[in-house]
Design a protein around this motif. Structure first.
Motif, PDB file in Angstrom:
ATOM      1  N   ALA A  73      -9.752  -9.231  20.680  1.00  0.00           N
ATOM      2  CA  ALA A  73      -9.874  -9.837  19.317  1.00  0.00           C
ATOM      3  C   ALA A  73     -11.450  -9.691  18.981  1.00  0.00           C
ATOM      4  O   ALA A  73     -12.302  -9.772  19.951  1.00  0.00           O
ATOM      5  CB  ALA A  73      -9.599 -11.565  19.306  1.00  0.00           C
ATOM      6  N   GLY A  74     -11.615  -9.238  17.981  1.00  0.00           N
ATOM      7  CA  GLY A  74     -13.099  -8.684  17.447  1.00  0.00           C
ATOM      8  C   GLY A  74     -13.316  -7.371  17.566  1.00  0.00           C
ATOM      9  O   GLY A  74     -14.246  -6.884  16.774  1.00  0.00           O
ATOM     10  N   ASP A  75     -12.452  -6.529  18.069  1.00  0.00           N
ATOM     11  CA  ASP A  75     -12.622  -5.023  18.073  1.00  0.00           C
ATOM     12  C   ASP A  75     -12.352  -4.577  16.791  1.00  0.00           C
ATOM     13  O   ASP A  75     -11.591  -5.026  15.853  1.00  0.00           O
ATOM     14  CB  ASP A  75     -11.744  -4.678  19.123  1.00  0.00           C
ATOM     15  CG  ASP A  75     -12.253  -4.548  20.649  1.00  0.00           C
ATOM     16  OD1 ASP A  75     -13.366  -5.376  20.810  1.00  0.00           O
ATOM     17  OD2 ASP A  75     -11.070  -4.243  21.574  1.00  0.00           O
ATOM     18  N   VAL A  76     -12.820  -3.474  16.527  1.00  0.00           N
ATOM     19  CA  VAL A  76     -12.705  -2.829  15.158  1.00  0.00           C
ATOM     20  C   VAL A  76     -11.902  -1.651  15.366  1.00  0.00           C
ATOM     21  O   VAL A  76     -12.304  -0.573  16.061  1.00  0.00           O
ATOM     22  CB  VAL A  76     -13.924  -2.517  14.320  1.00  0.00           C
ATOM     23  CG1 VAL A  76     -13.859  -1.812  13.120  1.00  0.00           C
ATOM     24  CG2 VAL A  76     -14.745  -3.823  14.246  1.00  0.00           C
ATOM     25  N   LEU A  77     -10.983  -1.490  14.469  1.00  0.00           N
ATOM     26  CA  LEU A  77     -10.235  -0.173  14.338  1.00  0.00           C
ATOM     27  C   LEU A  77     -10.748   0.772  13.173  1.00  0.00           C
ATOM     28  O   LEU A  77     -10.656  -0.018  11.888  1.00  0.00           O
ATOM     29  CB  LEU A  77      -8.830  -0.373  14.204  1.00  0.00           C
ATOM     30  CG  LEU A  77      -7.911  -0.960  15.180  1.00  0.00           C
ATOM     31  CD1 LEU A  77      -6.504  -1.093  14.991  1.00  0.00           C
ATOM     32  CD2 LEU A  77      -8.435  -0.337  16.538  1.00  0.00           C
ATOM     33  N   VAL A  78     -10.846   2.006  13.341  1.00  0.00           N
ATOM     34  CA  VAL A  78     -11.422   2.759  12.235  1.00  0.00           C
ATOM     35  C   VAL A  78     -10.484   3.727  12.022  1.00  0.00           C
ATOM     36  O   VAL A  78      -9.828   4.353  12.779  1.00  0.00           O
ATOM     37  CB  VAL A  78     -12.711   3.397  12.486  1.00  0.00           C
ATOM     38  CG1 VAL A  78     -13.179   4.380  11.399  1.00  0.00           C
ATOM     39  CG2 VAL A  78     -13.849   2.586  12.859  1.00  0.00           C
ATOM     40  N   PHE A  79      -9.662   3.841  10.829  1.00  0.00           N
ATOM     41  CA  PHE A  79      -8.690   4.500  10.245  1.00  0.00           C
ATOM     42  C   PHE A  79      -9.469   5.636   9.545  1.00  0.00           C
ATOM     43  O   PHE A  79      -9.818   5.523   8.289  1.00  0.00           O
ATOM     44  CB  PHE A  79      -7.465   3.840   9.449  1.00  0.00           C
ATOM     45  CG  PHE A  79      -6.726   3.152  10.204  1.00  0.00           C
ATOM     46  CD1 PHE A  79      -5.444   3.506  10.865  1.00  0.00           C
ATOM     47  CD2 PHE A  79      -7.174   1.565  10.635  1.00  0.00           C
ATOM     48  CE1 PHE A  79      -4.763   2.600  11.520  1.00  0.00           C
ATOM     49  CE2 PHE A  79      -6.378   0.818  11.383  1.00  0.00           C
ATOM     50  CZ  PHE A  79      -5.109   0.941  11.995  1.00  0.00           C
ATOM     51  N   ARG A  80      -9.198   7.028   9.831  1.00  0.00           N
ATOM     52  CA  ARG A  80      -9.807   8.137   9.145  1.00  0.00           C
ATOM     53  C   ARG A  80      -8.893   8.847   8.815  1.00  0.00           C
ATOM     54  O   ARG A  80      -8.122   9.514   9.549  1.00  0.00           O
ATOM     55  CB  ARG A  80     -10.885   8.750   9.909  1.00  0.00           C
ATOM     56  CG  ARG A  80     -12.046   8.040  10.053  1.00  0.00           C
ATOM     57  CD  ARG A  80     -13.440   8.827  10.560  1.00  0.00           C
ATOM     58  NE  ARG A  80     -14.525   8.020  10.913  1.00  0.00           N
ATOM     59  CZ  ARG A  80     -15.150   7.679  11.703  1.00  0.00           C
ATOM     60  NH1 ARG A  80     -14.798   8.416  13.226  1.00  0.00           N
ATOM     61  NH2 ARG A  80     -16.159   6.973  11.938  1.00  0.00           N
ATOM     62  N   TYR A  81      -8.582   9.471   7.314  1.00  0.00           N
ATOM     63  CA  TYR A  81      -7.672   9.975   6.784  1.00  0.00           C
ATOM     64  C   TYR A  81      -8.001  10.341   5.527  1.00  0.00           C
ATOM     65  O   TYR A  81      -8.821  10.091   4.801  1.00  0.00           O
ATOM     66  CB  TYR A  81      -6.478   9.155   6.844  1.00  0.00           C
ATOM     67  CG  TYR A  81      -6.518   7.737   6.107  1.00  0.00           C
ATOM     68  CD1 TYR A  81      -6.208   7.988   4.765  1.00  0.00           C
ATOM     69  CD2 TYR A  81      -6.883   6.842   6.610  1.00  0.00           C
ATOM     70  CE1 TYR A  81      -6.128   6.738   3.934  1.00  0.00           C
ATOM     71  CE2 TYR A  81      -7.026   5.787   5.976  1.00  0.00           C
ATOM     72  CZ  TYR A  81      -6.652   5.805   4.684  1.00  0.00           C
ATOM     73  OH  TYR A  81      -7.035   4.470   3.928  1.00  0.00           O
ATOM     74  N   ASN A  82      -6.945  11.526   4.843  1.00  0.00           N
ATOM     75  CA  ASN A  82      -7.329  11.894   3.590  1.00  0.00           C
ATOM     76  C   ASN A  82      -6.546  10.850   2.710  1.00  0.00           C
ATOM     77  O   ASN A  82      -5.379  10.699   2.736  1.00  0.00           O
ATOM     78  CB  ASN A  82      -6.646  13.413   3.353  1.00  0.00           C
ATOM     79  CG  ASN A  82      -6.853  13.769   1.886  1.00  0.00           C
ATOM     80  OD1 ASN A  82      -6.851  13.162   0.991  1.00  0.00           O
ATOM     81  ND2 ASN A  82      -6.583  15.102   2.063  1.00  0.00           N
ATOM     82  N   PRO A  83      -7.535  10.231   1.848  1.00  0.00           N
ATOM     83  CA  PRO A  83      -6.568   9.106   0.903  1.00  0.00           C
ATOM     84  C   PRO A  83      -5.568   9.542  -0.121  1.00  0.00           C
ATOM     85  O   PRO A  83      -4.807   9.025  -0.639  1.00  0.00           O
ATOM     86  CB  PRO A  83      -7.862   8.206   0.398  1.00  0.00           C
ATOM     87  CG  PRO A  83      -8.861   9.303   0.448  1.00  0.00           C
ATOM     88  CD  PRO A  83      -8.595  10.014   1.725  1.00  0.00           C
ATOM     89  N   SER A  84      -5.657  10.941  -0.250  1.00  0.00           N
ATOM     90  CA  SER A  84      -4.800  11.372  -1.391  1.00  0.00           C
ATOM     91  C   SER A  84      -3.413  11.708  -0.706  1.00  0.00           C
ATOM     92  O   SER A  84      -2.284  11.769  -1.730  1.00  0.00           O
ATOM     93  CB  SER A  84      -5.542  12.677  -2.105  1.00  0.00           C
ATOM     94  OG  SER A  84      -5.330  13.782  -1.087  1.00  0.00           O
ATOM     95  N   VAL A  85      -2.997  11.552   0.428  1.00  0.00           N
ATOM     96  CA  VAL A  85      -1.824  11.762   0.928  1.00  0.00           C
ATOM     97  C   VAL A  85      -1.742  10.837   2.253  1.00  0.00           C
ATOM     98  O   VAL A  85      -0.255  10.707   2.615  1.00  0.00           O
ATOM     99  CB  VAL A  85      -1.788  13.188   1.666  1.00  0.00           C
ATOM    100  CG1 VAL A  85      -1.900  14.340   0.716  1.00  0.00           C
ATOM    101  CG2 VAL A  85      -3.071  13.284   2.902  1.00  0.00           C
TER     102      VAL A  85
END
Length: 169
Positions: A99-111
């Protein structure tokens, strides 16, 4: 007995334990371990406690510092170098999250997007009305205790493996 500490190039007066604790609270975690040891020395030197009291205070402060480092949490990039994509369904396997860890989601937001869903939404690859939808392409989501479920709600993406379930302790 007036004392001062030099921290990050600045001289800070420390007149008593109370001012020391205020300073301790205002400093970063890396500075705090040095400061807590100096607090124990100050308490003993001021004659306000025995060595046992000083040791007890040091132990207490170190426990608090360790807890604060855990609360900061680690940062994980979902999919590692490949980012949030069709091959991330097993990305969390073998990783330990808190708990407290951060997930970073990197992606092309147009798809793509990221949608936080329930276990049912994860299983059925559906985003119920009111689900939280992330669309920046660089989303940072802090984990709570328990299992969190994320899918891409673009047509067919979840069913093609663009979903993850992450359990944080």
């Amino acid at each position: 007995m007036g004392r001062s500490l030099r921290i990050a190039g600045a001289e800070m007066p420390i007149n008593n334990c109370h001012s020391f604790l205020q300073l301790l609270h205002s400093q970063s975690s890396s500075t705090n371990s040095v400061l807590s040891i100096q607090l124990a020395t100050m308490v003993a030197a001021q004659g306000r406690g025995s060595a046992a009291v000083a040791l007890g205070l040091t132990t207490l402060l170190l426990c608090l510092l360790l807890h604060s480092k855990v609360a900061d949490g680690a940062t994980f990039t979902v999919g590692d170098g490949g980012g949030w994509s069709f091959s991330t369904v097993g990305w969390a396997d073998g990783k330990r999250f808190r708990a407290g860890d951060v997930l970073v989601f990197r992606y092309n937001p147009s798809v793509h997007n990221v949608v936080a869903v329930s276990a049912g939404g994860y299983s059925s690859c559906s985003a119920p009305r009111g689900s939280r939808v992330f669309t920046s392409g660089n989303d940072r989501i802090t984990l709570g205790r328990g299992t969190s479920y994320f899918i891409c709600s673009f047509a067919g993406h979840c069913k093609s493996g663009m979903k993850i379930a992450v359990t944080a302790t």
